[in-house]
Design an enzyme around this catalytic site. Structure first.
Site, mmCIF file in Angstrom:
data_model
loop_
_atom_site.group_PDB
_atom_site.id
_atom_site.type_symbol
_atom_site.label_atom_id
_atom_site.label_comp_id
_atom_site.label_asym_id
_atom_site.label_seq_id
_atom_site.Cartn_x
_atom_site.Cartn_y
_atom_site.Cartn_z
ATOM 1 N N SER A 299 -13.914 15.219 -15.715
ATOM 2 C CA SER A 299 -14.003 15.514 -14.342
ATOM 3 C C SER A 299 -12.310 16.201 -13.846
ATOM 4 O O SER A 299 -12.079 16.667 -12.096
ATOM 5 C CB SER A 299 -14.673 14.546 -13.240
ATOM 6 O OG SER A 299 -14.017 13.436 -14.224
ATOM 7 N N LYS B 63 -13.361 17.898 -6.880
ATOM 8 C CA LYS B 63 -13.521 17.757 -6.411
ATOM 9 C C LYS B 63 -13.332 19.692 -4.976
ATOM 10 O O LYS B 63 -13.981 19.352 -4.254
ATOM 11 C CB LYS B 63 -12.698 17.294 -5.580
ATOM 12 C CG LYS B 63 -12.833 15.782 -5.590
ATOM 13 C CD LYS B 63 -12.755 14.690 -4.693
ATOM 14 C CE LYS B 63 -13.417 13.043 -5.930
ATOM 15 N NZ LYS B 63 -12.852 12.368 -6.846
ATOM 16 N N GLU C 295 -12.629 10.867 4.967
ATOM 17 C CA GLU C 295 -12.005 9.759 4.063
ATOM 18 C C GLU C 295 -11.442 9.862 3.000
ATOM 19 O O GLU C 295 -11.631 10.821 2.059
ATOM 20 C CB GLU C 295 -12.854 8.618 4.624
ATOM 21 C CG GLU C 295 -14.232 8.946 2.845
ATOM 22 C CD GLU C 295 -14.641 9.912 2.920
ATOM 23 O OE1 GLU C 295 -15.678 9.921 4.342
ATOM 24 O OE2 GLU C 295 -15.349 9.771 2.528
#
Ligand SMILES: *Cc1c(COP(=O)(O)O)cnc(C)c1O
Length: 413
Positions: free
Chosen positions: A391, A102, A124
């Site tokens: 990930s 991310k 969010e």
């Protein structure tokens, strides 16, 4: 035979989505009129910086010196040997600063916010992973940061709430509805409409109205571009299969976008089947969803008869979103990517197998992609080379795993 990035690959990235933000029939901009102009402004700013040599070189430098890129590709030889003759390779996005992919798009979104002259970035978060990555970017760029988070998630994710606060971010509790991710997105969009001048909404995946699905894909493209070069260098050829888990779909789009033009390479997206195919027990949007609109874009959607987003479940809190990125919907329609499901149990088995046999504790999200590779390695009629996008790391999941699955002796015989 040239195996360098095919010009067709960059053509695709350049021309997809179309100017209105559509990937085939999916995507677009379905927002209140007050936000349409704001989305155009973000689009124009992105167009400008994505062509700016200064932006590209600053992002490269951040990736190298702050994030620790390039992340390696690792040959999981011991795990592969346990399973059969196929070879499993891992793209180690878990080794990024903050422990997951991310940060790749959050740092770029921070740069965009600074370029646009914004004082504050907002988003969010569900489990808190996107919140922590964005809070990190805010601290780095000296921007204010507000993270909207459901009260239920705040109670469940205390360590991530503390991380965000230590980084100087304000965590704003969302108290309506089910008080989880969907309501947090609603509240964040509302706050964005209140003040689009001083704030930039930094979405957490390849979802939301145009230009977010495109922008986040482009920011994650580094994963696939690096991995393609690395695996060719390591094995002398392209892998037969590339696989990644799909929540909103950002780590998968980053990885797949490096291989779209390599038609000899199968691309497998992996969705969470949770406790099974009964509605409410899973979050396999592409497999079981139907067309609809959520959070400003058109996509396949898990929805009830009234068209409201349906309740979803997965053991991986980063995968339980009732919508999915529009580009994945399009790649399903065209058949270029196939989408598969992995249930909670198979994901947990993969989690423990990788931990015991390779000394790498994966995120439960990433364990879904790994479980797909394990399934292929066990059942394939011929040995194949399989590249998995790992990930994220599993540190965030340890309390939950210990409480619900113990230390895994049952899975590792
Ligand atoms: C958030 C998250 C995901 C799911 O998000 P995508 O946008 O589908 O990539 C997957 N893995 C990890 C480790 C995450 O934190």
């Amino acid at each position: 035979m040239s195996q360098r990035q095919d010009p067709a690959a960059s053509d695709y990235l350049h021309n997809t989505p179309d100017d209105a933000g559509f990937f085939g029939k999916h995507g677009g901009v379905f927002v209140p009129p007050a936000l349409e102009g704001v989305m155009r402004e973000v689009s124009r700013a992105y167009e400008t910086i994505s062509r700016s040599a200064e932006f590209i070189s600053e992002l490269r430098s951040i990736r190298k010196h702050f994030q620790g890129r390039p992340t390696p590709v690792y040959h999981a030889a011991r795990l592969s040997r346990k399973l059969g003759a196929s070879q499993i390779y891992l793209k180690r996005e878990d080794l990024n600063h903050t422990g997951a992919h991310k940060i790749n798009h959050c740092m770029a979104e921070g740069l965009l916010a600074r370029f646009m002259g914004k004082k504050k970035i907002i988003a969010e978060t569900g489990a808190g992973q996107h919140g922590v990555a964005l809070a990190t970017a805010a601290a780095y760029f000296g921007l204010e940061c507000d993270i909207y988070m459901g009260e239920v998630d705040i109670a469940k994710q205390a360590p991530n709430v503390a991380r965000m606060q230590i980084l100087g971010t304000r965590v704003i509790p969302v108290k309506h509805g089910l008080k989880t991710l969907k309501e947090a997105v609603d509240s964040c969009l509302e706050a964005y409409m209140q003040d689009p001048v001083n704030q930039l909404y930094c979405i957490g995946s390849v979802v939301g109205p145009h230009p977010f699905p495109r922008m986040v894909r482009d920011f994650q493209h580094v994963v696939g571009a690096e991995a393609r070069d690395q695996i060719i260098e390591m094995t002398g050829r392209l892998p037969e299969v590339v696989t990644a888990c799909v929540g909103g779909g950002s780590n998968a789009m980053g990885m797949f976008s490096g291989f779209l033009a390599d038609t000899g390479t199968e691309l497998h997206g992996v969705e969470p089947l949770g406790r099974g195919p009964t509605p409410g027990e899973h979050s396999a949007t592409l497999t079981y969803g139907s067309e609809g609109v959520i959070h400003g874009f058109r996509c396949y959607l898990l929805q009830d008869e009234q068209g409201n987003p349906a309740p979803v479940h997965s053991v991986a809190s980063g995968l339980d979103y009732p919508g999915v990125g529009p580009e994945h919907c399009h790649l399903k329609d065209t058949g270029r990517v196939s989408y598969h499901t992995i249930d909670d149990e198979a994901a947990m088995e993969a989690f423990f197998l990788l931990s015991r046999h390779e000394g790498i504790i994966p995120a439960i999200e990433s364990s879904h992609a790994l479980a797909n590779a394990i399934r292929l390695a066990r059942t394939g009629e011929r040995p194949r080379s399989i590249l998995v996008n790992l990930s994220g790391r599993g540190d965030k999941d340890l309390d939950y795993v210990i409480a619900n699955y113990g230390t895994g002796d049952r899975y590792v015989k």
